[in-house]
Design an enzyme around this catalytic site. Structure first.
Site, PDB file in Angstrom:
ATOM      1  N   SER A 272       0.843  -1.202   0.000  1.00 30.42           N
ATOM      2  CA  SER A 272       0.000   0.000   0.000  1.00 30.42           C
ATOM      3  C   SER A 272       0.873   1.245   0.000  1.00 30.42           C
ATOM      4  O   SER A 272       2.102   1.156   0.035  1.00 30.42           O
ATOM      5  CB  SER A 272      -0.892   0.000   1.244  1.00 30.42           C
ATOM      6  OG  SER A 272      -0.106   0.351   2.366  1.00 30.42           O
ATOM      7  N   LYS A 273       0.202   2.380   0.004  1.00 32.26           N
ATOM      8  CA  LYS A 273       0.919   3.660  -0.008  1.00 32.26           C
ATOM      9  C   LYS A 273       1.909   3.745   1.154  1.00 32.26           C
ATOM     10  O   LYS A 273       2.939   4.392   1.050  1.00 32.26           O
ATOM     11  CB  LYS A 273      -0.073   4.820   0.094  1.00 32.26           C
ATOM     12  CG  LYS A 273      -0.826   5.087  -1.186  1.00 32.26           C
ATOM     13  CD  LYS A 273      -1.128   6.581  -1.320  1.00 32.26           C
ATOM     14  CE  LYS A 273      -1.712   6.898  -2.673  1.00 32.26           C
ATOM     15  NZ  LYS A 273      -3.167   6.690  -2.734  1.00 32.26           N
ATOM     16  N   ARG A 274       1.565   3.101   2.251  1.00 31.68           N
ATOM     17  CA  ARG A 274       2.454   3.155   3.422  1.00 31.68           C
ATOM     18  C   ARG A 274       3.811   2.515   3.151  1.00 31.68           C
ATOM     19  O   ARG A 274       4.765   2.746   3.856  1.00 31.68           O
ATOM     20  CB  ARG A 274       1.781   2.469   4.622  1.00 31.68           C
ATOM     21  CG  ARG A 274       1.088   3.463   5.541  1.00 31.68           C
ATOM     22  CD  ARG A 274       0.221   2.772   6.528  1.00 31.68           C
ATOM     23  NE  ARG A 274      -1.022   2.330   5.870  1.00 31.68           N
ATOM     24  CZ  ARG A 274      -1.560   1.131   6.026  1.00 31.68           C
ATOM     25  NH1 ARG A 274      -1.003   0.248   6.807  1.00 31.68           N
ATOM     26  NH2 ARG A 274      -2.673   0.822   5.393  1.00 31.68           N
TER      27      ARG A 274
END
Ligand code: GLU
Length: 501
Positions: A272-274
């Site tokens: 994910s973006k994380r």
């Protein structure tokens, strides 16, 4: 009426080339964000499958969600696919330009009694969910408007309620299919959340049924575009169960399905973006080559027949690609492997090929270069540093000696420079460098030899110290070659001793 496919049923283990059935696959991104790594990897697998079977790869932009769809994302998706070399044979097709087709299909479903108008208000649906939750039941629509009488319908319309169109899902139905990656899959009708909404009426619209929703539009398009294989992420498995029911209701042949594993981070959760990056643009900016990223993505969930082979072009991978060798388990994203593959491509490139790719990184670092007049010199630098690059973005650091005004010294480099006697050695080297810009390799080596002899030190110490002084690092491109290239331009020799306290 839509051009629905009425072909003979395809069986999953047909050899498509032998049977002259043209394989047609598609990538169907929604333009609600930039091209995502997951979508790009799905596109890679579709492209490989199409090319393996000499079939067609189609681009369809699923832009029916007008609130979240944006032109800039459509542009980004197309340019990202093109950058990766994932050329499409047909399209882009846009769902917003095909609304009539979906409306015809919805009308067919209504006429045949496979769909109906549901007038439940959001408040009623909310109450239904709250009651289910209170009884520890999964939320679902309880099909309460499935059998409204004409009179009831008129009454609800008279109240000013706007209907949605729901497609009937029989709770007793078992939906079974042979997934080309995951094998036989079964889904219970009762686990699909009740009769599903296939169209809504947008606010302020006079239409009697308006906006088709994802599952309906996808099925109509896949039928109309004669898609033979739907290859997409495993997060769509429940949708597949619903879609099979729609194919049946519309009297169409069900395509084959293949659900590819998700891309996971190091902790085993969905990337994910994380995790720092998710869009293909991010990878481009980080200095990955498109051919290396495409190569890496082929291995994200697919194992080639020779499992030791790791470097191939998309066309080479396509020759060997089969869905049977796509793994069921999630594919862990491995930065080290991507870096390694990228370096393999970079190390094979000539200076002439590399130079244009490196210029933006040099410019970003603020190095004073003139792309036209400096070109031969820049090409020499590209040739020199090419073998030291893992990512294009390493260019700034690897060529700091050749451009940099100031050098940042690593702890290791500082420790090297602070060793006893090093300052004297470096000063002696500087004094011996002739003022002319023409320093030959022999002369440079000779200087090192003389200094080594005079100071009775090891050549390694002189080399390491020089490198530390020049570059602020103990690793990097060939030192003598760097020095020669540097000398051609003329340079401030005092830089070599900046690091000395
Ligand atoms: N628009 C859908 C998505 O982006 C397409 C899924 C499919 O391939 O059917 O997830």
């Amino acid at each position: 009426m839509a051009n629905f496919r009425l072909g003979t049923s395809l069986h999953y283990n047909i050899d498509y080339r032998k049977d002259f059935v043209t394989v047609r696959v598609r990538i169907a991104p929604s333009p609600t964000g930039n091209l995502h790594i997951g979508t790009a990897r799905t596109a890679v697998f579709n492209w490989l499958f199409a090319h393996h079977h000499q079939g067609q790869f189609i681009l369809r932009v699923e832009d029916t969600d007008q609130e979240r769809s944006r032109q800039e994302y459509t542009d980004n998706i197309q340019s990202g696919l093109a950058w990766l070399g994932l050329t499409w044979d047909e399209g882009p097709f846009f769902q917003t330009q095909r609304l009539d087709l979906y409306r015809q299909a919805i009308q067919t479903l209504l006429d045949k009694g496979f769909a109906y108008r549901c007038y439940c208000t959001p408040e009623e649906l909310e109450q239904m969910r709250a009651a289910q939750k209170a009884q520890n039941q999964a939320p679902r629509y309880d099909n309460r408007h499935r059998h409204l009488t004409e009179e009831q319908r008129q009454g609800l319309e008279a109240e000013g309620r706007k209907p949605v169109i729901r497609f009937i899902i029989d709770d007793d139905r078992e939906i079974v299919w042979h997934d080309l990656v995951r094998g036989n899959l079964t889904w219970k009708g009762s686990d699909l959340g009740g009769d599903m909404v296939i169209a809504r009426i947008p606010e302020n619209s006079e239409q009697s049924f308006g906006q088709p929703l994802y599952n309906l539009a996808v099925v109509v398009d896949d039928m109309d575009m004669k898609i033979t294989h739907v290859i997409r992420g495993e997060d769509h498995i429940a949708n597949t169960a619903k879609q099979i029911l729609l194919y049946e209701a519309l009297g169409a042949t069900v395509p084959d399905f293949a659900h590819t594993p998700l891309i996971l981070n190091q902790e085993g959760r969905k990337l994910s973006k994380r995790d720092g990056v998710t869009s293909i643009d991010d990878f481009r900016q980080m200095g990955f080559l498109p051919q290396a990223l495409a190569n890496y993505m082929t291995l994200l969930g697919w194992t080639p027949p020779d499992s030791t082979q790791e470097i191939f072009t998309l066309s080479e991978a396509a020759q060997q690609f089969s869905l049977e060798r796509v793994n069921k388990a999630g594919a862990k994203f491995d930065w080290d492997k991507l870096d390694w593959i990228n370096s393999q491509y970079l190390h094979k490139m000539s200076g002439a090929e590399l130079v244009d790719l490196l210029v933006p990184y040099w410019q970003e670092a603020g190095y004073p270069i003139n792309v036209d007049s400096d070109r031969p010199w820049l090409e020499q630098i590209a040739t020199l540093i090419g073998p030291s690059l893992t990512r294009l973005s390493d260019a700034a650091k690897e060529s700091v000696l050749l451009f940099g005004e100031t050098v940042n010294y690593s702890d290791e480099a500082t420790a090297q420079m602070e060793q006893e006697g090093v300052k004297e050695v470096l000063q002696a080297v500087l004094e011996k460098i002739p003022p002319s810009s023409q320093l030959t390799e022999e002369e440079a080596k000779d200087i090192l030899k003389q200094v080594t002899k005079t100071f009775k030190v090891k050549k390694g110490l002189v080399m390491r110290s020089l490198r530390a002084g020049f570059m602020g690092e103990l690793h990097g491109p060939d030192l003598i070659q760097s020095w020669l290239i540097l000398n051609q331009k003329g340079w401030d020799k005092s830089r070599l001793t900046h690091g000395l306290s």
